[in-house]
Design a protein around this motif. Structure first.
Motif, PDB file in Angstrom:
ATOM      1  N   PHE A 138      -2.933  -7.354   8.598  1.00  0.00           N
ATOM      2  CA  PHE A 138      -1.898  -7.760   9.627  1.00  0.00           C
ATOM      3  C   PHE A 138      -1.559  -6.649  10.677  1.00  0.00           C
ATOM      4  CE2 PHE A 138      -1.617  -9.320   5.253  1.00  0.00           C
ATOM      5  CZ  PHE A 138      -1.608 -10.575   5.613  1.00  0.00           C
ATOM      6  N   LEU A 192       2.823 -14.021   0.094  1.00  0.00           N
ATOM      7  CA  LEU A 192       1.396 -14.296   0.450  1.00  0.00           C
ATOM      8  C   LEU A 192       1.233 -14.191   1.720  1.00  0.00           C
ATOM      9  CD1 LEU A 192       0.856 -17.158  -2.397  1.00  0.00           C
ATOM     10  CD2 LEU A 192       0.081 -14.616  -2.449  1.00  0.00           C
ATOM     11  N   SER A 193       2.056 -13.720   2.584  1.00  0.00           N
ATOM     12  CA  SER A 193       1.805 -13.608   4.060  1.00  0.00           C
ATOM     13  C   SER A 193       2.584 -12.319   4.651  1.00  0.00           C
ATOM     14  CB  SER A 193       2.111 -14.915   5.165  1.00  0.00           C
ATOM     15  OG  SER A 193       3.431 -15.341   4.975  1.00  0.00           O
ATOM     16  N   GLY A 194       2.099 -11.889   5.932  1.00  0.00           N
ATOM     17  CA  GLY A 194       2.639 -10.771   6.442  1.00  0.00           C
ATOM     18  C   GLY A 194       2.249  -9.376   5.504  1.00  0.00           C
ATOM     19  N   TYR A 235      -5.741 -14.455   8.775  1.00  0.00           N
ATOM     20  CA  TYR A 235      -5.988 -15.117   7.418  1.00  0.00           C
ATOM     21  C   TYR A 235      -7.376 -15.105   6.840  1.00  0.00           C
ATOM     22  CZ  TYR A 235      -0.993 -15.036   7.233  1.00  0.00           C
ATOM     23  OH  TYR A 235       0.355 -14.642   7.308  1.00  0.00           O
ATOM     24  N   VAL A 241       0.077 -11.280  -3.888  1.00  0.00           N
ATOM     25  CA  VAL A 241      -1.137 -11.337  -4.639  1.00  0.00           C
ATOM     26  C   VAL A 241      -1.228 -10.699  -5.996  1.00  0.00           C
ATOM     27  CG1 VAL A 241      -3.773 -10.495  -4.662  1.00  0.00           C
ATOM     28  CG2 VAL A 241      -2.586 -11.475  -2.353  1.00  0.00           C
ATOM     29  N   PRO A 273       4.296   0.518   0.869  1.00  0.00           N
ATOM     30  CA  PRO A 273       3.202   1.000   1.241  1.00  0.00           C
ATOM     31  C   PRO A 273       2.861   1.375   2.428  1.00  0.00           C
ATOM     32  CG  PRO A 273       3.003  -0.145  -0.921  1.00  0.00           C
ATOM     33  CD  PRO A 273       4.217  -0.866  -0.114  1.00  0.00           C
ATOM     34  N   ALA A 274       2.973  -0.077   3.226  1.00  0.00           N
ATOM     35  CA  ALA A 274       2.691  -0.017   4.769  1.00  0.00           C
ATOM     36  C   ALA A 274       3.101   1.342   5.359  1.00  0.00           C
ATOM     37  CB  ALA A 274       2.957  -1.188   5.261  1.00  0.00           C
ATOM     38  N   GLU A 275       4.509   1.413   5.237  1.00  0.00           N
ATOM     39  CA  GLU A 275       5.042   2.779   5.706  1.00  0.00           C
ATOM     40  C   GLU A 275       5.067   4.116   4.987  1.00  0.00           C
ATOM     41  OE1 GLU A 275       7.390  -0.088   5.257  1.00  0.00           O
ATOM     42  OE2 GLU A 275       6.593  -1.292   6.969  1.00  0.00           O
ATOM     43  N   GLN A 289      -3.796  -2.295   1.957  1.00  0.00           N
ATOM     44  CA  GLN A 289      -3.891  -1.607   3.354  1.00  0.00           C
ATOM     45  C   GLN A 289      -5.196  -0.525   2.829  1.00  0.00           C
ATOM     46  OE1 GLN A 289      -1.047  -0.605   6.115  1.00  0.00           O
ATOM     47  NE2 GLN A 289       0.110   0.134   4.184  1.00  0.00           N
ATOM     48  N   ARG A 290      -5.954   0.018   3.760  1.00  0.00           N
ATOM     49  CA  ARG A 290      -7.249   0.881   3.491  1.00  0.00           C
ATOM     50  C   ARG A 290      -6.853   2.004   4.621  1.00  0.00           C
ATOM     51  NH1 ARG A 290     -12.266  -2.503   2.734  1.00  0.00           N
ATOM     52  NH2 ARG A 290     -11.072  -4.507   2.741  1.00  0.00           N
ATOM     53  N   SER A 291      -7.594   3.003   4.378  1.00  0.00           N
ATOM     54  CA  SER A 291      -7.614   3.993   5.482  1.00  0.00           C
ATOM     55  C   SER A 291      -9.072   4.247   5.946  1.00  0.00           C
ATOM     56  CB  SER A 291      -6.949   5.335   4.724  1.00  0.00           C
ATOM     57  OG  SER A 291      -7.057   6.272   5.785  1.00  0.00           O
ATOM     58  N   VAL A 351      -5.823  -7.967   0.979  1.00  0.00           N
ATOM     59  CA  VAL A 351      -4.796  -7.593   1.723  1.00  0.00           C
ATOM     60  C   VAL A 351      -4.140  -6.229   1.703  1.00  0.00           C
ATOM     61  CG1 VAL A 351      -3.877 -10.200   1.631  1.00  0.00           C
ATOM     62  CG2 VAL A 351      -3.425  -8.752  -0.188  1.00  0.00           C
ATOM     63  N   SER A 410       8.502  -2.364  11.128  1.00  0.00           N
ATOM     64  CA  SER A 410       7.193  -2.379  11.781  1.00  0.00           C
ATOM     65  C   SER A 410       6.620  -1.208  12.355  1.00  0.00           C
ATOM     66  CB  SER A 410       7.340  -3.585  13.194  1.00  0.00           C
ATOM     67  OG  SER A 410       8.168  -2.734  13.988  1.00  0.00           O
ATOM     68  N   THR A 450      -8.740  -2.480  -5.938  1.00  0.00           N
ATOM     69  CA  THR A 450      -7.372  -1.568  -6.201  1.00  0.00           C
ATOM     70  C   THR A 450      -6.306  -2.499  -6.776  1.00  0.00           C
ATOM     71  OG1 THR A 450      -8.001  -0.144  -4.196  1.00  0.00           O
ATOM     72  CG2 THR A 450      -5.650   0.051  -5.158  1.00  0.00           C
ATOM     73  N   THR A 476       2.045  -8.910   1.690  1.00  0.00           N
ATOM     74  CA  THR A 476       1.170  -9.876   0.873  1.00  0.00           C
ATOM     75  C   THR A 476       0.524  -9.223  -0.117  1.00  0.00           C
ATOM     76  OG1 THR A 476       0.473 -10.681   2.986  1.00  0.00           O
ATOM     77  CG2 THR A 476      -0.965 -11.348   1.418  1.00  0.00           C
ATOM     78  N   ASP A 477       0.497  -7.940  -0.228  1.00  0.00           N
ATOM     79  CA  ASP A 477       0.000  -7.232  -1.564  1.00  0.00           C
ATOM     80  C   ASP A 477       0.752  -7.525  -2.790  1.00  0.00           C
ATOM     81  OD1 ASP A 477      -2.031  -5.639  -2.392  1.00  0.00           O
ATOM     82  OD2 ASP A 477      -1.133  -3.613  -1.749  1.00  0.00           O
ATOM     83  N   ALA A 521      -4.245   5.930  -0.991  1.00  0.00           N
ATOM     84  CA  ALA A 521      -5.519   4.996   0.092  1.00  0.00           C
ATOM     85  C   ALA A 521      -5.046   5.175   1.237  1.00  0.00           C
ATOM     86  CB  ALA A 521      -5.562   3.760  -0.528  1.00  0.00           C
ATOM     87  N   VAL A 522      -4.019   5.349   1.815  1.00  0.00           N
ATOM     88  CA  VAL A 522      -3.598   5.386   3.313  1.00  0.00           C
ATOM     89  C   VAL A 522      -3.812   6.824   3.534  1.00  0.00           C
ATOM     90  CG1 VAL A 522      -1.917   4.941   5.063  1.00  0.00           C
ATOM     91  CG2 VAL A 522      -2.284   3.172   3.345  1.00  0.00           C
ATOM     92  N   THR A 556       2.147  -5.234  15.295  1.00  0.00           N
ATOM     93  CA  THR A 556       2.954  -4.261  15.873  1.00  0.00           C
ATOM     94  C   THR A 556       2.138  -3.847  17.305  1.00  0.00           C
ATOM     95  OG1 THR A 556       3.847  -3.353  14.146  1.00  0.00           O
ATOM     96  CG2 THR A 556       4.132  -1.825  16.011  1.00  0.00           C
TER      97      THR A 556
END
Lengths: 291, 386
Positions: free
Chosen positions: A217, B36-38, A110, B45, B234-236, A120-122, A118, B208, B302, B41-42, B266-267, A221
């Motif tokens: 985060f 706001l966690s995990g 945190y 926010v 977005p994470a995946e 994600q970026r690459s 928070v 995950s 962003t 979180t995006d 971005a990813v 995994t």
């Protein structure tokens, strides 16, 4: 599905996955083997390694092959603060150590969310080439990970096996009192072990950040996979981590390809449960003796 | 009194006189629930920032002047942890401890359904989002969904895909194996089949998952023309996009289950080239541009696609209060459906959903279809959901 190209791709994918798992699991199993602490903050150190690489590459414009180990060493040096103020009083105290590192992990995650944000970026791909060997597809960045994992594993094995500090760490891990009676400064070797383990996590985090994505985060995994790997290979065993990582990578690759992602996920934990029932010490671990 | 004290007193008096906030303004709690966690979180926010920007606008104009009173809205937001339990706890705190009568958020089915179980009996107005059809219904009269779901935008997107990529036939749909994915997958299956596509591969993965190469190797064996990332977060989604290109997939990659072009770019970086998805946010709209500028000035980083959605919800809520000339929940609730045509950052406001959900509490808008070209997001088309 059972064609030769698909089978070959399964092997390539599995070895790549295994390489990442091995890198993560090495430091994790080392901390447990030497200090008897299940380090829940291991994933958070990996996350810091990812961000260290990102800032060294993007802001300091350090070349990748220098930025990766430099970032890992910086995180390793920073981890000594955690060793001094959190872990030093908890060596060989598995339960309290577990809770303390869980708390440490949350604080680190945190704080990173506040500092880095928070989203994600690459990490920009340094190696973006994709090689086609007939029907086989191998991205260059994965080959780099494979190479770095192999070199790291070899260096780590040589260090632990053939150097005096490595020998001292192994002695301290096996019997603290005997080690100290032989004049080994156990505290200093614990610090060194924690530094190495955190640097390894950060190195893995840098590679994971580049292969996948960076976020506060991102360590969750890899931490979970480290657990599976070291349970498979045996807590504290370095050859076990290597074999466990490879087995898990190959199992996930083949099961996902042939039976789907859910089956692979289920099978990963099923295998761990089986190992825990049939051989609780893992493939290379030593059974605990009652005192 | 010495000179310094006199100066301070004069400054304080001047500050009070010049303040845009009337001295007798009343507080108005705007509750918000967000993750706001995990990993998501995006979204939380985005909720916090979007609602706060709408509140900043109101307060910069001296507060809400309603029924002869002036109200100063202020935001209280709690974390739902993207779980049902978290949503219920956040709603309970807002309703019982903070006495909030208006709540914006959550985003996502699990926290929204759980929060509704608290807010509906308490007659608290909630403007939220989640893909489950159960979120809207004739009994949930205190609830409005402030963003469209695949039920609304999938037919429009699939129709556009068919028109613009007529040679594509075989589709793969990849979804997370959770309540969202399980609800979105059948909607997309139905939509693709209705438009004559052959859905040759479907897969559900654990949230995950970071390495999708085995899953994509399996997909490649099915000779797929279109990979739909569906409701992947977005994470995946960004990783699926990147890794699909890395395993040699050369077909169309599209995401119909939810908007997230900027995050995916971005990813995936250069490997996001030609990726197609959509946004509710059209920067050509003058109101949207003003909002974008305000966001950039205050936060700089962003912007999540959810931020304008939540800003929009707060703006609609404040406008409903103005029109009702009251902050009474029932009066505001009665005013909301009458606001058709109100200019928002997504174009004219339109409520629909009666045929599908039995109540016209579903916000509908135009969607902007976007594609990554030369590393930049370009607008391909604008299609309507109603």
């Amino acid at each position: 599905m059972l064609s030769l190209p698909v089978l070959a791709q399964v092997v390539v994918n599995g070895v790549n996955l295994g390489a990442i798992y091995i890198l993560m699991a090495l430091g994790f199993t080392m901390i447990f083997g030497i200090m008897r602490i299940v380090n829940f903050a291991h994933g958070a150190f990996a996350m810091l390694g990812g961000f260290a690489l990102y800032f060294l590459l993007m802001d300091a414009h350090v070349p990748f092959l220098l930025a990766l180990p430099l970032g890992a060493l910086l995180v390793g040096a920073g981890s000594l603060l955690a060793e001094r103020f959190v872990l030093r009083h908890l060596y060989h105290n598995e339960l309290q150590g577990m809770i303390a590192t869980l708390g440490l992990s949350m604080v680190m995650i945190y704080l990173a969310a506040i500092v880095f944000g928070v989203s994600q970026r690459s990490v920009p791909a340094v190696y973006s080439e994709i090689f086609f060997f007939g029907p086989l597809v191998v991205p260059m960045d994965r080959l780099v990970v494979l190479g770095i994992a192999a070199v790291t594993l070899l260096l780590f094995f040589l260090f632990m096996r053939y150097t005096k500090p490595g020998l001292a760490m192994r002695v301290a891990a096996q019997d603290l009192e005997v080690a100290e009676a032989q004049g080994i400064n156990a505290a200093a070797h614990y610090q060194a072990a924690f530094f190495i383990a955190s640097s390894l996590a950060a190195l893995a985090g840098g590679l994971i950040g580049q292969l996948y994505a960076l976020s506060p985060f991102m360590g969750a995994t890899p931490l979970m996979k480290s657990f599976i790997v070291v349970i498979l290979g045996g807590l504290g065993s370095i050859p076990g981590a290597a074999l466990g990582g490879l087995l898990l990578g190959m199992a996930e690759s083949s099961l996902t390809t042939f039976f789907g992602a859910s089956t692979a996920q289920l099978a990963s934990f099923g295998i761990v449960m089986l190992v825990l029932v049939l051989r609780p010490q893992g493939l290379f671990g030593h059974a605990e003796r009652d005192s | 009194m010495n000179k310094v004290a006199k100066l301070l007193a004069a400054l304080a008096t001047a500050a009070l006189c010049l303040s845009p906030m009337p001295l007798l303004a009343k507080d108005l709690t705007i509750g918000a629930i967000g993750t706001l966690s995990g990993g998501a979180t995006d979204w939380g926010v985005a909720t916090q920032r979007g609602v706060q920007l709408a509140i900043d606008e109101v307060n910069a104009q001296g507060g809400l002047k309603i029924g002869g009173e002036t109200y100063t809205p202020h935001l209280i937001i709690y974390d739902d942890q993207y779980t049902g339990q978290g949503g219920a706890t956040a709603a309970t705190r807002l309703v019982n401890a903070d006495h909030a009568k208006f709540i914006i958020g959550p985003i996502g089915t699990p926290p929204t359904l759980a929060a509704l179980a608290i807010t509906t009996p308490a007659k608290v107005l909630m403007l939220d989002d989640g893909f489950s059809p159960k979120i809207l219904g004739p009994k949930n009269t205190y609830n409005f969904r402030i963003s469209a779901t695949p039920q609304e935008f999938a037919p429009a997107m699939i129709g556009w895909l068919k028109k613009n990529y007529p040679k594509t036939k075989r589709v793969a749909i990849v979804d997370p194996n959770d309540s969202v994915g399980q609800q979105v997958m059948p909607i997309l299956l139905k939509g693709y089949k209705a438009d004559g596509f052959d859905v040759a591969f479907t897969e559900m993965y654990d949230r995950s998952t970071k390495d999708f190469t085995p899953l994509l190797t399996r997909m490649m064996a099915n000779k797929i023309d279109v990979l739909d990332l569906s409701s992947s977060a977005p994470a995946e989604a960004g990783l699926l996009l990147k890794q699909a290109r890395q395993v040699g997939f050369k077909g169309v990659i599209i995401q119909i289950g939810g908007p997230s072009v900027e995050e995916n770019l971005a990813v995936a970086g250069p490997l996001a080239e030609d990726f197609i998805s959509f946004d509710f946010f059209n920067p050509d709209n003058p109101l949207a541009k003003k909002f974008g500028d305000a966001y950039a000035k205050k936060y700089g980083s962003t912007m999540s696609s959810w931020c304008p959605v939540m800003y929009n919800a707060a703006k609609i809520l404040f406008e409903a209060m103005h029109r009702a000339n009251s902050i009474d929940v029932d009066a505001v609730k009665a005013e909301l459906p009458k606001m058709t045509g109100y200019e928002t950052i997504f174009g004219p406001l339109h409520w629909g959903g009666k045929e599908t959900y039995g109540i016209d509490h579903q916000l509908l808008a135009d969607i902007v279809i976007e594609q990554v070209k030369d590393g930049k997001i370009v607008r391909r088309d604008v299609v309507s959901m109603y």
